[in-house]
Design a protein around this motif. Structure first.
Motif, PDB file in Angstrom:
ATOM      1  N   ILE A  88      52.863-101.568 121.861  1.00  0.00           N
ATOM      2  CA  ILE A  88      54.202-101.578 121.958  1.00  0.00           C
ATOM      3  C   ILE A  88      54.217-103.361 122.586  1.00  0.00           C
ATOM      4  CG2 ILE A  88      56.292-101.420 123.578  1.00  0.00           C
ATOM      5  CD1 ILE A  88      55.525 -99.123 121.838  1.00  0.00           C
ATOM      6  N   GLY A  90      56.338-106.594 123.444  1.00  0.00           N
ATOM      7  CA  GLY A  90      57.560-107.296 123.879  1.00  0.00           C
ATOM      8  C   GLY A  90      57.796-108.572 123.373  1.00  0.00           C
ATOM      9  N   GLY A  91      57.680-109.547 123.935  1.00  0.00           N
ATOM     10  CA  GLY A  91      57.649-110.749 123.636  1.00  0.00           C
ATOM     11  C   GLY A  91      56.514-111.419 123.168  1.00  0.00           C
ATOM     12  N   GLY A  92      55.506-110.622 123.353  1.00  0.00           N
ATOM     13  CA  GLY A  92      53.950-111.177 123.146  1.00  0.00           C
ATOM     14  C   GLY A  92      53.483-112.382 123.892  1.00  0.00           C
ATOM     15  N   SER A  93      54.248-112.444 125.186  1.00  0.00           N
ATOM     16  CA  SER A  93      53.952-113.877 125.665  1.00  0.00           C
ATOM     17  C   SER A  93      52.757-113.747 127.057  1.00  0.00           C
ATOM     18  CB  SER A  93      55.399-114.239 126.595  1.00  0.00           C
ATOM     19  OG  SER A  93      55.809-113.114 127.461  1.00  0.00           O
ATOM     20  N   ASN A  94      52.114-112.366 127.075  1.00  0.00           N
ATOM     21  CA  ASN A  94      50.931-112.338 127.965  1.00  0.00           C
ATOM     22  C   ASN A  94      49.756-111.820 127.374  1.00  0.00           C
ATOM     23  OD1 ASN A  94      50.299-112.518 130.819  1.00  0.00           O
ATOM     24  ND2 ASN A  94      50.570-110.412 131.377  1.00  0.00           N
ATOM     25  N   LEU A  95      49.705-112.121 125.996  1.00  0.00           N
ATOM     26  CA  LEU A  95      48.654-111.313 125.273  1.00  0.00           C
ATOM     27  C   LEU A  95      47.762-112.358 124.535  1.00  0.00           C
ATOM     28  CD1 LEU A  95      51.031-108.943 123.341  1.00  0.00           C
ATOM     29  CD2 LEU A  95      49.804-108.649 125.642  1.00  0.00           C
ATOM     30  N   PRO A 170      59.116-116.015 130.015  1.00  0.00           N
ATOM     31  CA  PRO A 170      59.411-115.418 128.619  1.00  0.00           C
ATOM     32  C   PRO A 170      59.081-113.981 128.503  1.00  0.00           C
ATOM     33  CG  PRO A 170      57.537-117.006 128.488  1.00  0.00           C
ATOM     34  CD  PRO A 170      57.950-116.886 130.025  1.00  0.00           C
ATOM     35  N   THR A 172      60.176-109.895 127.452  1.00  0.00           N
ATOM     36  CA  THR A 172      61.059-109.018 127.391  1.00  0.00           C
ATOM     37  C   THR A 172      60.943-108.054 128.758  1.00  0.00           C
ATOM     38  OG1 THR A 172      59.698-107.066 126.564  1.00  0.00           O
ATOM     39  CG2 THR A 172      61.003-108.301 125.059  1.00  0.00           C
ATOM     40  N   ALA A 176      57.847-107.165 131.282  1.00  0.00           N
ATOM     41  CA  ALA A 176      58.065-107.650 132.629  1.00  0.00           C
ATOM     42  C   ALA A 176      57.709-106.270 133.780  1.00  0.00           C
ATOM     43  CB  ALA A 176      59.301-108.278 133.067  1.00  0.00           C
ATOM     44  N   ALA A 181      56.022-108.746 136.387  1.00  0.00           N
ATOM     45  CA  ALA A 181      56.242-110.072 136.275  1.00  0.00           C
ATOM     46  C   ALA A 181      56.983-110.826 137.232  1.00  0.00           C
ATOM     47  CB  ALA A 181      56.815-110.528 134.732  1.00  0.00           C
ATOM     48  N   GLY A 182      56.813-112.022 137.761  1.00  0.00           N
ATOM     49  CA  GLY A 182      57.644-112.567 138.709  1.00  0.00           C
ATOM     50  C   GLY A 182      57.170-114.197 139.092  1.00  0.00           C
ATOM     51  N   LEU A 228      58.371 -97.818 128.916  1.00  0.00           N
ATOM     52  CA  LEU A 228      59.777 -98.152 129.632  1.00  0.00           C
ATOM     53  C   LEU A 228      60.895 -98.356 128.457  1.00  0.00           C
ATOM     54  CD1 LEU A 228      60.905 -98.947 132.568  1.00  0.00           C
ATOM     55  CD2 LEU A 228      61.617-101.122 131.250  1.00  0.00           C
ATOM     56  N   ARG A 254      59.683-125.725 135.755  1.00  0.00           N
ATOM     57  CA  ARG A 254      58.890-125.230 134.764  1.00  0.00           C
ATOM     58  C   ARG A 254      58.478-125.883 133.447  1.00  0.00           C
ATOM     59  NH1 ARG A 254      57.409-119.813 134.697  1.00  0.00           N
ATOM     60  NH2 ARG A 254      58.250-118.646 136.443  1.00  0.00           N
TER      61      ARG A 254
HETATM   62  C1  LIG Z   1      54.954-120.302 129.428  1.00  0.00           C
HETATM   63  C2  LIG Z   1      54.532-118.955 130.265  1.00  0.00           C
HETATM   64  C3  LIG Z   1      55.059-119.004 131.429  1.00  0.00           C
HETATM   65  C4  LIG Z   1      54.964-117.719 132.143  1.00  0.00           C
HETATM   66  N1  LIG Z   1      55.186-117.680 133.274  1.00  0.00           N
HETATM   67  C5  LIG Z   1      55.021-116.602 133.866  1.00  0.00           C
HETATM   68  C6  LIG Z   1      55.551-116.466 135.228  1.00  0.00           C
HETATM   69  O1  LIG Z   1      55.767-117.148 136.070  1.00  0.00           O
HETATM   70  N2  LIG Z   1      55.290-115.099 135.876  1.00  0.00           N
HETATM   71  C7  LIG Z   1      54.680-113.973 135.352  1.00  0.00           C
HETATM   72  O2  LIG Z   1      54.698-112.920 135.969  1.00  0.00           O
HETATM   73  N3  LIG Z   1      54.360-113.953 133.895  1.00  0.00           N
HETATM   74  C8  LIG Z   1      54.704-115.271 133.270  1.00  0.00           C
HETATM   75  N4  LIG Z   1      54.190-115.441 131.879  1.00  0.00           N
HETATM   76  C9  LIG Z   1      53.587-114.222 131.334  1.00  0.00           C
HETATM   77  C10 LIG Z   1      54.782-113.403 130.427  1.00  0.00           C
HETATM   78  O3  LIG Z   1      55.627-113.946 129.969  1.00  0.00           O
HETATM   79  C11 LIG Z   1      55.297-112.193 131.463  1.00  0.00           C
HETATM   80  O4  LIG Z   1      53.988-111.382 131.963  1.00  0.00           O
HETATM   81  C12 LIG Z   1      55.914-111.122 130.709  1.00  0.00           C
HETATM   82  O5  LIG Z   1      56.703-110.492 131.436  1.00  0.00           O
HETATM   83  C13 LIG Z   1      55.326-110.404 129.412  1.00  0.00           C
HETATM   84  O6  LIG Z   1      56.593-109.818 128.890  1.00  0.00           O
HETATM   85  P1  LIG Z   1      56.450-109.529 127.201  1.00  0.00           P
HETATM   86  O7  LIG Z   1      57.655-108.927 126.752  1.00  0.00           O
HETATM   87  O8  LIG Z   1      56.035-110.788 126.527  1.00  0.00           O
HETATM   88  O9  LIG Z   1      55.287-108.529 127.026  1.00  0.00           O
HETATM   89  P2  LIG Z   1      53.976-108.621 125.978  1.00  0.00           P
HETATM   90  O10 LIG Z   1      53.219-109.843 126.182  1.00  0.00           O
HETATM   91  O11 LIG Z   1      54.487-108.328 124.673  1.00  0.00           O
HETATM   92  O12 LIG Z   1      53.154-107.240 126.398  1.00  0.00           O
HETATM   93  C14 LIG Z   1      52.636-107.264 127.662  1.00  0.00           C
HETATM   94  C15 LIG Z   1      52.327-105.710 128.032  1.00  0.00           C
HETATM   95  O13 LIG Z   1      53.495-105.113 128.351  1.00  0.00           O
HETATM   96  C16 LIG Z   1      53.208-103.928 127.494  1.00  0.00           C
HETATM   97  N5  LIG Z   1      54.636-103.545 127.488  1.00  0.00           N
HETATM   98  C17 LIG Z   1      55.568-104.243 126.509  1.00  0.00           C
HETATM   99  N6  LIG Z   1      56.750-103.592 126.591  1.00  0.00           N
HETATM  100  C18 LIG Z   1      56.680-102.611 127.030  1.00  0.00           C
HETATM  101  C19 LIG Z   1      57.309-101.339 127.185  1.00  0.00           C
HETATM  102  N7  LIG Z   1      58.620-101.089 127.074  1.00  0.00           N
HETATM  103  N8  LIG Z   1      56.970-100.137 127.986  1.00  0.00           N
HETATM  104  C20 LIG Z   1      55.966-100.078 128.360  1.00  0.00           C
HETATM  105  N9  LIG Z   1      54.786-101.130 128.250  1.00  0.00           N
HETATM  106  C21 LIG Z   1      55.340-102.408 127.474  1.00  0.00           C
HETATM  107  C22 LIG Z   1      52.590-104.232 126.234  1.00  0.00           C
HETATM  108  O14 LIG Z   1      52.145-103.232 125.558  1.00  0.00           O
HETATM  109  C23 LIG Z   1      51.296-104.806 126.848  1.00  0.00           C
HETATM  110  O15 LIG Z   1      50.536-104.284 127.427  1.00  0.00           O
HETATM  111  C24 LIG Z   1      54.413-116.637 131.464  1.00  0.00           C
HETATM  112  C25 LIG Z   1      53.997-116.676 129.895  1.00  0.00           C
HETATM  113  C26 LIG Z   1      54.371-118.192 129.343  1.00  0.00           C
HETATM  114  C27 LIG Z   1      53.911-118.218 127.722  1.00  0.00           C
END
Ligand SMILES: Cc1cc2nc3c(=O)[nH]c(=O)nc-3n(C[C@H](O)[C@H](O)[C@H](O)COP(=O)(O)OP(=O)(O)OC[C@H]3O[C@@H](n4cnc5c(N)ncnc54)[C@H](O)[C@@H]3O)c2cc1C
Length: 350
Positions: A88, A90-95, A170, A172, A176, A181-182, A228, A254
């Motif tokens: 799954i 989301g925004g691909g921002s923690n990968l 960034p 979804t 988060a 995330a926080g 979720l 930021r």
């Molecule tokens: C510039 C930058 C700044 C950032 N600052 C912060 C910060 O201040 N604090 C912080 O905590 N993070 C930060 N991050 C990291 C990131 O943005 C967060 O962790 C964010 O919450 C990841 O969400 P995502 O939708 O991109 O998840 P993804 O990277 O797409 O996925 C992360 C994980 O969540 C799982 N997932 C996604 N959607 C679901 C769902 N619906 N149900 C179950 N599992 C799911 C995925 O399978 C994967 O394992 C930052 C990233 C960047 C690039």
């Protein structure tokens, strides 16, 4: 049922799985009718660099986008029923996606929804919160594919306070919640009241906040197969000007320390460090990294960002292998100098 095969540059390239991993393309083609709903599209051999903020990674056997709860449920249950591995997105921002790519199907969640709920449904929260507090509360249903920025913007537009700390993060809502995330000592889990999940049997179930065991960058979703679908969060009525000014302040901070969007990055690479003394605040991993000389370090095209020692960046052309080598070198430096073993926050997907 209408099915759409999207003909993009990526989908027309004939790709086979990277050496050393299984290729599920044929199995996915056989199971398409189980996986795809009316609102989903499929791309074979999708380039994962295009779907992550790090802009790194090989191809996925297949990639689909879903934009409704039904589409998400169908994709997950269809993949499970066909024995196809799925991921799954989301925004691909923690990968950090592996150079070999992803075996199976990547399900990109675009299920967006923000709905104000009737507060009377939440009377049961008394006495955990006071009647007065409940009267000031606003409950929102959030679809798991909603961007955090959309939630923050909604709060700004409707003078709701409580989620300002999410400004500029960034990704979804689903991603988060997965990693709680926080920032500034707060996590998205602090806002969650209850949620709808797709459980391991692909059934939809409702859970209360306690289910998640939220902790620093952790939730129970990391250890179960639950996904979720949506969540209910509680914000409070606030003052529009104050909410907007706090959000603007955070976004400005930021911008000063984060790289611009065209530079690949997945946020803080390592988690902050648990202090030895109980109840003390976590120590920023960036503090150790900076003193260990991280800012001068690079490997291949992967490098440490000059304004933030805990950000590994991809200015262009970095591979997953290069990031992993750089991260390993950073960990060794900090271990050698401080006896502290850093733990990755960014998730390596292989
Ligand atoms: C510039 C930058 C700044 C950032 N600052 C912060 C910060 O201040 N604090 C912080 O905590 N993070 C930060 N991050 C990291 C990131 O943005 C967060 O962790 C964010 O919450 C990841 O969400 P995502 O939708 O991109 O998840 P993804 O990277 O797409 O996925 C992360 C994980 O969540 C799982 N997932 C996604 N959607 C679901 C769902 N619906 N149900 C179950 N599992 C799911 C995925 O399978 C994967 O394992 C930052 C990233 C960047 C690039």
């Amino acid at each position: 049922m209408q099915r759409t095969a999207v003909m993009t540059t990526t989908s027309t390239i004939t790709t086979s799985a990277a050496p050393g991993r299984a290729d599920y393309s044929q199995l996915i083609k056989n199971g398409e009718s189980l996986i795809l709903s009316d609102d989903s599209k499929i791309i074979y051999g999708a380039d994962m660099r295009e779907h992550t903020t790090f802009m790194i990674g090989g191809r996925a056997d297949a990639y689909i986008e879903v934009s409704s709860p039904e589409g998400l449920i169908q994709a997950v249950s269809g993949a499970r029923a066909s024995g196809i591995p799925y991921f799954i997105l989301g925004g691909g921002s923690n990968l950090l996606i592996d150079d070999k790519g992803i075996a199976g199907i990547v399900i990109k969640n675009r299920y967006k929804n923000i709905t104000v709920l009737d507060p009377q449904n939440f009377d049961y929260l008394i006495p955990a919160i006071s009647r007065e507090e409940l009267e000031k509360s606003v409950f929102l249903l959030i679809g798991s594919g909603t961007k955090l920025s959309e939630v923050v913007n909604f709060a700004c537009d409707n003078a709701l306070t409580g989620c300002e700390f999410l400004a500029g993060i960034p990704g979804t809502f689903g991603g988060a919640v997965y990693g709680n995330a926080g920032a500034y000592g707060k996590g998205v889990g602090d806002l969650v009241v209850m949620a709808k999940l797709i459980d391991a049997a692909s059934a939809v179930c409702c859970v209360e906040r306690d289910f998640f065991n939220f902790n620093y960058r952790a939730s129970r979703l990391k250890t179960t197969k639950d996904l979720l679908l949506s969540a209910v969060i509680r914000l409070r009525r606030g003052e529009e000007k104050a909410v907007k000014s706090e959000v603007d302040k955070i976004i400005t901070e930021r911008h000063l320390k984060h790289p611009p969007e065209y530079i690949g990055c997945a946020g803080s690479y390592f988690k902050n460090v648990t202090p030895v003394t109980p109840n003390a605040r976590r120590i920023a991993a960036g503090y150790f990294l900076e003193l260990a000389g991280a800012k001068d370090m690079k490997y291949g095209c992967a490098e440490v960002y000059s304004k933030h020692a805990n950000f590994i960046i991809n200015p262009g052309g970095a591979s997953c292998a290069e990031v992993l080598r750089l991260a390993a070198a950073l960990k060794s430096k900090v271990l050698e100098k401080f006896g502290v073993m850093l733990e990755e926050e960014v998730l390596h997907v292989k």
